[in-house]
Scaffold this motif. Sequence first.
Motif, PDB file in Angstrom:
ATOM      1  N   LEU A  88     -33.172  -6.803 -53.458  1.00  0.00           N
ATOM      2  CA  LEU A  88     -32.845  -7.217 -54.826  1.00  0.00           C
ATOM      3  C   LEU A  88     -33.659  -8.442 -55.245  1.00  0.00           C
ATOM      4  N   ALA A  89     -33.843  -9.390 -54.333  1.00  0.00           N
ATOM      5  CA  ALA A  89     -34.635 -10.588 -54.648  1.00  0.00           C
ATOM      6  C   ALA A  89     -36.088 -10.219 -54.932  1.00  0.00           C
ATOM      7  N   LEU A  90     -36.648  -9.320 -54.145  1.00  0.00           N
ATOM      8  CA  LEU A  90     -38.024  -8.881 -54.374  1.00  0.00           C
ATOM      9  C   LEU A  90     -38.138  -8.097 -55.681  1.00  0.00           C
ATOM     10  N   MET A  91     -37.129  -7.295 -55.988  1.00  0.00           N
ATOM     11  CA  MET A  91     -37.143  -6.533 -57.233  1.00  0.00           C
ATOM     12  C   MET A  91     -37.114  -7.475 -58.440  1.00  0.00           C
ATOM     13  N   ARG A  92     -36.240  -8.474 -58.392  1.00  0.00           N
ATOM     14  CA  ARG A  92     -36.174  -9.445 -59.489  1.00  0.00           C
ATOM     15  C   ARG A  92     -37.503 -10.180 -59.650  1.00  0.00           C
ATOM     16  N   PHE A  93     -38.067 -10.600 -58.532  1.00  0.00           N
ATOM     17  CA  PHE A  93     -39.345 -11.309 -58.549  1.00  0.00           C
ATOM     18  C   PHE A  93     -40.431 -10.430 -59.170  1.00  0.00           C
ATOM     19  N   ALA A  94     -40.497  -9.170 -58.761  1.00  0.00           N
ATOM     20  CA  ALA A  94     -41.515  -8.247 -59.275  1.00  0.00           C
ATOM     21  C   ALA A  94     -41.361  -8.041 -60.779  1.00  0.00           C
ATOM     22  N   LYS A  95     -40.136  -7.902 -61.239  1.00  0.00           N
ATOM     23  CA  LYS A  95     -39.912  -7.685 -62.674  1.00  0.00           C
ATOM     24  C   LYS A  95     -40.256  -8.933 -63.489  1.00  0.00           C
ATOM     25  N   GLN A  96     -39.898 -10.100 -62.964  1.00  0.00           N
ATOM     26  CA  GLN A  96     -40.204 -11.349 -63.678  1.00  0.00           C
ATOM     27  C   GLN A  96     -41.705 -11.580 -63.791  1.00  0.00           C
ATOM     28  N   ARG A  97     -42.458 -11.174 -62.792  1.00  0.00           N
ATOM     29  CA  ARG A  97     -43.886 -11.465 -62.724  1.00  0.00           C
ATOM     30  C   ARG A  97     -44.772 -10.259 -63.065  1.00  0.00           C
ATOM     31  N   SER A  98     -44.148  -9.121 -63.338  1.00  0.00           N
ATOM     32  CA  SER A  98     -44.883  -7.880 -63.635  1.00  0.00           C
ATOM     33  C   SER A  98     -45.905  -7.557 -62.545  1.00  0.00           C
ATOM     34  N   LEU A  99     -45.438  -7.470 -61.321  1.00  0.00           N
ATOM     35  CA  LEU A  99     -46.302  -7.109 -60.209  1.00  0.00           C
ATOM     36  C   LEU A  99     -45.662  -6.000 -59.395  1.00  0.00           C
ATOM     37  N   SER A 100     -46.453  -5.410 -58.547  1.00  0.00           N
ATOM     38  CA  SER A 100     -45.980  -4.320 -57.690  1.00  0.00           C
ATOM     39  C   SER A 100     -45.624  -4.849 -56.319  1.00  0.00           C
ATOM     40  N   VAL A 101     -44.492  -4.388 -55.794  1.00  0.00           N
ATOM     41  CA  VAL A 101     -44.078  -4.722 -54.435  1.00  0.00           C
ATOM     42  C   VAL A 101     -43.894  -3.414 -53.679  1.00  0.00           C
ATOM     43  N   LEU A 102     -44.614  -3.290 -52.578  1.00  0.00           N
ATOM     44  CA  LEU A 102     -44.480  -2.141 -51.697  1.00  0.00           C
ATOM     45  C   LEU A 102     -43.767  -2.621 -50.443  1.00  0.00           C
ATOM     46  N   MET A 103     -42.670  -1.961 -50.098  1.00  0.00           N
ATOM     47  CA  MET A 103     -41.902  -2.364 -48.922  1.00  0.00           C
ATOM     48  C   MET A 103     -41.916  -1.244 -47.895  1.00  0.00           C
ATOM     49  N   ALA A 104     -42.319  -1.575 -46.685  1.00  0.00           N
ATOM     50  CA  ALA A 104     -42.199  -0.633 -45.582  1.00  0.00           C
ATOM     51  C   ALA A 104     -40.793  -0.776 -45.029  1.00  0.00           C
ATOM     52  N   GLY A 105     -40.223   0.339 -44.645  1.00  0.00           N
ATOM     53  CA  GLY A 105     -38.881   0.312 -44.080  1.00  0.00           C
ATOM     54  C   GLY A 105     -38.786   1.254 -42.903  1.00  0.00           C
ATOM     55  N   HIS A 106     -37.786   1.039 -42.107  1.00  0.00           N
ATOM     56  CA  HIS A 106     -37.557   1.874 -40.934  1.00  0.00           C
ATOM     57  C   HIS A 106     -36.667   3.041 -41.314  1.00  0.00           C
ATOM     58  N   VAL A 107     -36.788   4.114 -40.563  1.00  0.00           N
ATOM     59  CA  VAL A 107     -35.971   5.297 -40.751  1.00  0.00           C
ATOM     60  C   VAL A 107     -35.219   5.543 -39.450  1.00  0.00           C
ATOM     61  N   THR A 108     -33.954   5.944 -39.572  1.00  0.00           N
ATOM     62  CA  THR A 108     -33.151   6.217 -38.380  1.00  0.00           C
ATOM     63  C   THR A 108     -33.589   7.531 -37.740  1.00  0.00           C
ATOM     64  N   LYS A 109     -33.085   7.799 -36.545  1.00  0.00           N
ATOM     65  CA  LYS A 109     -33.400   9.057 -35.866  1.00  0.00           C
ATOM     66  C   LYS A 109     -32.946  10.260 -36.678  1.00  0.00           C
ATOM     67  N   GLU A 110     -31.932  10.064 -37.504  1.00  0.00           N
ATOM     68  CA  GLU A 110     -31.422  11.145 -38.341  1.00  0.00           C
ATOM     69  C   GLU A 110     -32.276  11.341 -39.596  1.00  0.00           C
ATOM     70  N   GLY A 111     -33.248  10.447 -39.833  1.00  0.00           N
ATOM     71  CA  GLY A 111     -34.134  10.594 -40.975  1.00  0.00           C
ATOM     72  C   GLY A 111     -33.699   9.835 -42.214  1.00  0.00           C
TER      73      GLY A 111
END
Length: 179
Positions: A88-111
């Motif tokens: 949420l903090a990154l989303m707010r920051f991106a919207k305030q500054r009109s920039l793109s944020v790409l976040m890598a995330g982990h996936v569980t064994k179940e997908g």
Amino acid sequence: CAHLASSGSKVVYVSGEESPQQVRLRSVRLGVSGEGIHLLPETNLDLVLEYLVAASPAVVIVDSIQTMYLEGVVGAAGSLSQVRESTLALMRFAKQRSLSVLMAGHVTKEGAIAGPGTLEHIVDVVLYMEGDRHSAYRLVRSVKNRFGSTDELGVFEMAAHGLAEVANPSLVFAGGGQG
């Protein structure tokens, strides 16, 4: 990152997963100079956001969201509350500054995305990269796209220089060789 930086975009790569030395080894292996890419090895998102205000990038890559934490939020990095509030903090920051944020995330064994299910509702697009460790091919599919279709599938091949687009996936999957 290198492609974006070479086209003139200011890129900040926030590495919570790997040390600068590990990132450098990968860039050397892939033949990426790193020119125009600002590497920030940090997991404290408060410090990351301070840096981003000063750096004023066009694109931010966070690897990975599960390593980030905000002071004042209960739980360790990777906990449900930390992942949700960091996103949420990154989303707010991106919207305030009109920039793109790409976040890598982990996936569980179940997908499923590791962390809160609400994470998918916060972000604009969710892409899954799938592959078999015994195959050079990787599939990228969208399970959510606020701005378009989720009917397409990207096929890439893991090559010495990194992922390369497979121009004709039908040939590969029909047994006809490289696409």
